[in-house]
Design a protein around this motif. Structure first.
Motif, PDB file in Angstrom:
ATOM      1  N   GLU A 133     -63.542 -16.921  -2.796  1.00 48.26           N
ATOM      2  CA  GLU A 133     -63.038 -17.671  -3.785  1.00 48.26           C
ATOM      3  C   GLU A 133     -62.144 -18.600  -3.101  1.00 48.26           C
ATOM      4  OE1 GLU A 133     -60.313 -16.276  -6.633  1.00 48.26           O
ATOM      5  OE2 GLU A 133     -60.826 -14.154  -5.904  1.00 48.26           O
ATOM      6  N   ARG A 134     -62.035 -19.786  -3.602  1.00 43.75           N
ATOM      7  CA  ARG A 134     -60.983 -20.825  -3.180  1.00 43.75           C
ATOM      8  C   ARG A 134     -59.492 -20.334  -3.509  1.00 43.75           C
ATOM      9  NH1 ARG A 134     -62.236 -26.392  -2.607  1.00 43.75           N
ATOM     10  NH2 ARG A 134     -60.595 -26.826  -3.991  1.00 43.75           N
ATOM     11  N   LEU A 135     -58.976 -20.322  -2.240  1.00 44.67           N
ATOM     12  CA  LEU A 135     -57.395 -19.919  -2.493  1.00 44.67           C
ATOM     13  C   LEU A 135     -56.588 -21.000  -1.543  1.00 44.67           C
ATOM     14  CD1 LEU A 135     -56.377 -17.933   0.011  1.00 44.67           C
ATOM     15  CD2 LEU A 135     -58.293 -16.397  -1.017  1.00 44.67           C
ATOM     16  N   THR A 136     -55.170 -20.855  -1.808  1.00 52.35           N
ATOM     17  CA  THR A 136     -54.331 -21.462  -0.908  1.00 52.35           C
ATOM     18  C   THR A 136     -53.466 -20.195  -0.438  1.00 52.35           C
ATOM     19  OG1 THR A 136     -52.555 -22.008  -2.767  1.00 52.35           O
ATOM     20  CG2 THR A 136     -54.339 -23.497  -2.146  1.00 52.35           C
ATOM     21  N   GLN A 153     -50.505 -19.989  -3.023  1.00 53.47           N
ATOM     22  CA  GLN A 153     -50.890 -18.959  -4.117  1.00 53.47           C
ATOM     23  C   GLN A 153     -50.795 -17.548  -3.836  1.00 53.47           C
ATOM     24  OE1 GLN A 153     -54.930 -19.617  -5.079  1.00 53.47           O
ATOM     25  NE2 GLN A 153     -55.020 -17.821  -6.806  1.00 53.47           N
ATOM     26  N   ASP A 211     -51.013 -27.160   0.213  1.00 58.59           N
ATOM     27  CA  ASP A 211     -52.140 -27.133  -0.693  1.00 58.59           C
ATOM     28  C   ASP A 211     -53.469 -27.206  -0.055  1.00 58.59           C
ATOM     29  OD1 ASP A 211     -50.480 -27.094  -2.760  1.00 58.59           O
ATOM     30  OD2 ASP A 211     -50.285 -29.401  -2.498  1.00 58.59           O
ATOM     31  N   LYS A 212     -53.654 -26.552   1.081  1.00 56.97           N
ATOM     32  CA  LYS A 212     -55.029 -26.384   1.799  1.00 56.97           C
ATOM     33  C   LYS A 212     -55.843 -25.318   1.354  1.00 56.97           C
ATOM     34  CE  LYS A 212     -57.094 -26.322   6.544  1.00 56.97           C
ATOM     35  NZ  LYS A 212     -56.899 -26.453   7.889  1.00 56.97           N
ATOM     36  N   PHE A 213     -56.957 -25.570   1.074  1.00 51.37           N
ATOM     37  CA  PHE A 213     -57.812 -24.533   0.659  1.00 51.37           C
ATOM     38  C   PHE A 213     -58.768 -23.754   1.571  1.00 51.37           C
ATOM     39  CE2 PHE A 213     -57.188 -26.928  -3.164  1.00 51.37           C
ATOM     40  CZ  PHE A 213     -56.993 -26.008  -4.250  1.00 51.37           C
ATOM     41  N   TYR A 214     -58.870 -22.301   1.441  1.00 53.11           N
ATOM     42  CA  TYR A 214     -59.485 -21.439   2.309  1.00 53.11           C
ATOM     43  C   TYR A 214     -60.471 -20.770   1.346  1.00 53.11           C
ATOM     44  CZ  TYR A 214     -55.903 -22.382   5.488  1.00 53.11           C
ATOM     45  OH  TYR A 214     -54.839 -23.090   6.239  1.00 53.11           O
ATOM     46  N   LEU A 215     -61.421 -20.355   2.011  1.00 54.20           N
ATOM     47  CA  LEU A 215     -62.747 -19.574   1.006  1.00 54.20           C
ATOM     48  C   LEU A 215     -62.566 -18.109   1.908  1.00 54.20           C
ATOM     49  CD1 LEU A 215     -64.744 -19.965  -1.007  1.00 54.20           C
ATOM     50  CD2 LEU A 215     -66.567 -20.217   0.746  1.00 54.20           C
TER      51      LEU A 215
END
Length: 282
Positions: A206-209, A212, A242-246
């Protein structure tokens, strides 16, 4: 031949018996002279009429194979019709023209061994079935437990941050939160174990930072660290963006929770630092 502790039979390609050794006489309760010239399958192996051709076809197959000892397993029947499983080694002898004229069969009764193997196989299957049922049960029950537990943890955090909370209740709320998190960790461990045993361990990306992830960890542990008088510090604060990772948020969180829980347990003073680095694939 005379003293061997194995069944030994000499017979020809027409399934006619030449002779059997003393051990075979005792095994089949027949004398060699009584079966000489008789049919191997019908008169010695005592195979039922409807299965004679099937047995002879099985035996005939050895003549199409090389002449070294050819191994087979099949059932024969004693005088009382008791079936016995025999492991055979067959050696073919040929005349000068190359045609088979005699077979020497050496057999050993493996009935008890086969029965033991079947019992073990059945026991293994029953154990697997029971283990699978246990895993399914754990998986279902842990899923059901996690939902209300998340609510307990969440409300305990809200209460802890409420400025109107009486000071004499803060310790109770902190304890409620701490024990809720501990119980959630144990339930997650059970859930993962049940999934591994059931062969259903999967990744749920899922997309996460990282922000978070850190905020979740901090809210789960901050009160425990404060209570113990230890500082919890993130080393590389530049990672909080705020960069997103999967990735699988829950699995990563669980790994970090276990690490921080151990650090907290074995640290008596000072601080616990967490350094998170992202290694980009080339």
């Amino acid at each position: 031949y005379e003293t061997a502790n194995s069944i030994i039979i000499r017979w020809n390609p027409d399934f006619i018996i030449y002779a059997i050794n003393p051990y075979a006489e005792d095994f089949f309760s027949l004398k060699s002279k009584d079966v000489e010239g008789k049919d191997l399958v019908k008169d010695l192996f005592n195979v039922r009429e409807e299965k004679i051709n099937q047995m002879k076809s099985l035996l005939w197959n050895i003549f199409h194979l090389p002449d070294q000892f050819i191994r087979q397993e099949y059932e024969v029947y004693l005088k009382n019709n008791e079936p016995r499983t025999i492991s055979w080694s067959n050696r073919i002898f040929r005349n000068t023209a190359g045609y088979p004229n005699e077979v020497l069969s050496i057999g050993n009764d493996i009935t008890n061994r086969k029965m033991t193997e079947e019992k073990l196989k059945l026991a293994v299957e029953e154990a697997k079935s029971a283990n699978k049922s246990k895993s399914i049960f754990f998986s279902k029950i842990t899923h059901e437990l996690r939902t209300p537990l998340h609510a307990v943890i969440g409300f305990s955090q809200i209460l802890a941050k409420d400025p109107a909370l009486p000071s004499h209740l803060k310790g109770y709320v902190g304890s409620l939160h701490q024990n809720g998190v501990h119980l959630l960790n144990m339930i997650n461990d059970l859930l993962d174990l049940s999934k591994i045993e059931a062969g259903k361990m999967t990744e749920n990306p899922e997309r996460l930072t990282i922000s978070q992830l850190w905020e979740t960890l901090f809210s789960m542990f901050v009160y425990q660290f404060i209570e113990k008088g230890i500082t919890l510090k993130l080393v590389n604060k530049n990672i909080l963006n705020d960069k997103f990772y999967l990735a699988d948020f829950q699995k990563i969180l669980q790994i970090l929770v276990n690490l921080l829980a151990n650090a907290l347990k074995f640290t008596t003073r000072g601080e616990v630092t967490l350094d998170i680095m992202i290694i980009e694939k080339p």
